[in-house]
Design a protein around this motif. Structure first.
Motif, PDB file in Angstrom:
ATOM      1  N   PRO A 239      -8.120   7.315 -11.711  1.00  0.00           N
ATOM      2  CA  PRO A 239      -6.949   6.444 -11.735  1.00  0.00           C
ATOM      3  C   PRO A 239      -7.168   5.151 -10.982  1.00  0.00           C
ATOM      4  N   VAL A 240      -6.330   4.160 -11.306  1.00  0.00           N
ATOM      5  CA  VAL A 240      -6.269   2.919 -10.527  1.00  0.00           C
ATOM      6  C   VAL A 240      -5.071   3.044  -9.593  1.00  0.00           C
ATOM      7  N   GLU A 241      -5.352   3.142  -8.305  1.00  0.00           N
ATOM      8  CA  GLU A 241      -4.310   3.264  -7.291  1.00  0.00           C
ATOM      9  C   GLU A 241      -4.402   2.042  -6.380  1.00  0.00           C
ATOM     10  N   GLY A 242      -3.315   1.265  -6.306  1.00  0.00           N
ATOM     11  CA  GLY A 242      -3.350   0.105  -5.434  1.00  0.00           C
ATOM     12  C   GLY A 242      -2.574  -1.062  -5.981  1.00  0.00           C
TER      13      GLY A 242
ATOM     14  N   ASP B  78       0.830  -1.208   0.000  1.00  0.00           N
ATOM     15  CA  ASP B  78       0.000   0.000   0.000  1.00  0.00           C
ATOM     16  C   ASP B  78       0.861   1.253   0.000  1.00  0.00           C
ATOM     17  N   GLU B  79       1.959   1.228   0.740  1.00  0.00           N
ATOM     18  CA  GLU B  79       2.833   2.396   0.823  1.00  0.00           C
ATOM     19  C   GLU B  79       3.466   2.698  -0.541  1.00  0.00           C
ATOM     20  N   GLU B  80       3.886   1.668  -1.241  1.00  0.00           N
ATOM     21  CA  GLU B  80       4.474   1.864  -2.564  1.00  0.00           C
ATOM     22  C   GLU B  80       3.448   2.448  -3.525  1.00  0.00           C
ATOM     23  N   ALA B  81       2.232   1.973  -3.469  1.00  0.00           N
ATOM     24  CA  ALA B  81       1.172   2.506  -4.328  1.00  0.00           C
ATOM     25  C   ALA B  81       0.869   3.957  -3.984  1.00  0.00           C
ATOM     26  N   ARG B  82       0.831   4.295  -2.697  1.00  0.00           N
ATOM     27  CA  ARG B  82       0.571   5.685  -2.291  1.00  0.00           C
ATOM     28  C   ARG B  82       1.668   6.610  -2.779  1.00  0.00           C
ATOM     29  N   ARG B  83       2.909   6.145  -2.722  1.00  0.00           N
ATOM     30  CA  ARG B  83       4.022   6.973  -3.196  1.00  0.00           C
ATOM     31  C   ARG B  83       3.882   7.259  -4.690  1.00  0.00           C
ATOM     32  N   ARG B  84       3.540   6.251  -5.442  1.00  0.00           N
ATOM     33  CA  ARG B  84       3.395   6.454  -6.886  1.00  0.00           C
ATOM     34  C   ARG B  84       2.179   7.306  -7.229  1.00  0.00           C
TER      35      ARG B  84
END
Length: 313
Positions: free
Chosen positions: A263-266, A242-248
């Motif tokens: 967008p698709v976030e996750g 989740d943290e990597e997805a939030r950063r991106r």
């Protein structure tokens, strides 16, 4: 499902940055590498080191890649005259061995026009010019060898053009009409395009756009033997955590001139689900927009966890 990569170099990318990404996408198994046609960033960030021209970039990439398809998503009709554009795209098609696609739109970001001295007519005129440009480009490419092409429109007039050079792909590279417009855009896609692209909206909005295009194809009696490809643009910010997805995803929440997007976030599975929903709506191609062009690990994640699952859709 055909899966291409879409990039926005106006956010800040040199030619070498784009070459690195295009080669990586080619090696990772993406079908295409498409780039936006803008001369200015959308937000307060100036997009250092500054803009790169779409067709100069694609000409270079044509010689430095071997398999991946290359194109614009989408050209602004305000930037180039249609006759020279047809020559330019045909030349780059030859340079690539027949891997070029031409996306066309009416243009919309007034600020970049004002900054660089490019005329920015009212919306209706921009669409009128786009319609004539599509007719001219397609007409030049389809003109039989040894014959000339003429066109007498409101905004452009061609007289006895030799219709050269011919592109490798005949009658010409695939033409994509993309945009959210509810009236003129479906009409132009039905009349002139090989593909209609709905950029970065919800599944419901994309479905409605596809339905409008289908109705336009019926209205303009598009030949049944020339089916129109339907494609969807999807903004992606994926992560293994989740943290990597939030950063991106963080850059997606910075104010900009872009219209609202979905967008698709996750996780990669979230993107697989979204692509499946777009397939149910009628899409046979998706263009995935990534934000950070230096983040090659993001491509690897999509290639490893998404591409194998959507190939059969």
């Amino acid at each position: 499902m055909r899966v291409s990569l879409f990039t926005e170099p106006h956010r800040g990318a040199t030619y070498d940055d784009q070459l690195r990404l295009a080669r990586h996408a080619e090696d990772a198994g993406f079908e295409g590498f498409f780039r936006a046609d803008h001369y200015q960033s959308m937000g307060a960030d100036p997009g250092l080191p500054g803009p790169t021209d779409a067709w100069l970039t694609l000409a270079g990439l044509a010689r430095e890649t071997s398999r991946i398809r290359l194109g614009t998503m989408v050209n602004s009709a305000t930037f180039r005259l249609p006759g020279p554009l047809a020559i330019m795209v045909a030349q780059v098609d030859a340079m690539s061995g027949g891997r070029i696609e031409l996306g066309m739109g009416a243009g919309w970001l007034e600020r970049e026009h004002t900054s660089y001295g490019i005329p920015f007519p009212p919306l209706g005129e921009r669409f009128d010019r786009l319609a004539e440009q599509l007719a001219i480009v397609n007409g030049l490419w389809a003109t039989p060898d040894g014959e000339t092409f003429s066109f007498d429109g409101k905004h452009y007039r061609l007289l006895d053009a030799p219709a050269l050079p011919k592109p490798v792909q005949r009658p010409g590279p695939p033409v994509i009409v993309g945009g959210r417009g509810p009236k003129r855009t479906p009409e132009l896609a039905a009349r002139f395009a090989d593909e209609f692209n709905m950029p970065f909206k919800t599944v419901a909005e994309t479905t409605e756009a596809f339905d409008r295009v289908r109705r336009a194809c019926e209205t303009y009696e598009r030949p049944a033997d020339r089916p129109l490809t339907l494609s969807a643009g999807i903004v992606v910010a994926l992560g293994r955590t989740d943290e990597e997805a939030r950063r991106r995803a963080a850059p997606l929440h910075v104010p900009s001139a872009l219209p609202p997007e979905d967008p698709v976030e996750g996780s990669p599975d979230a993107l697989v689900q979204r692509i499946g929903e777009m397939a149910q709506a009628g899409a046979t191609r998706v263009h995935l927009r990534i934000i950070d062009m230096a983040d090659l690990d993001h491509l690897d994640l999509i290639a490893d966890r998404v591409l194998p699952q959507v190939g059969a859709l």
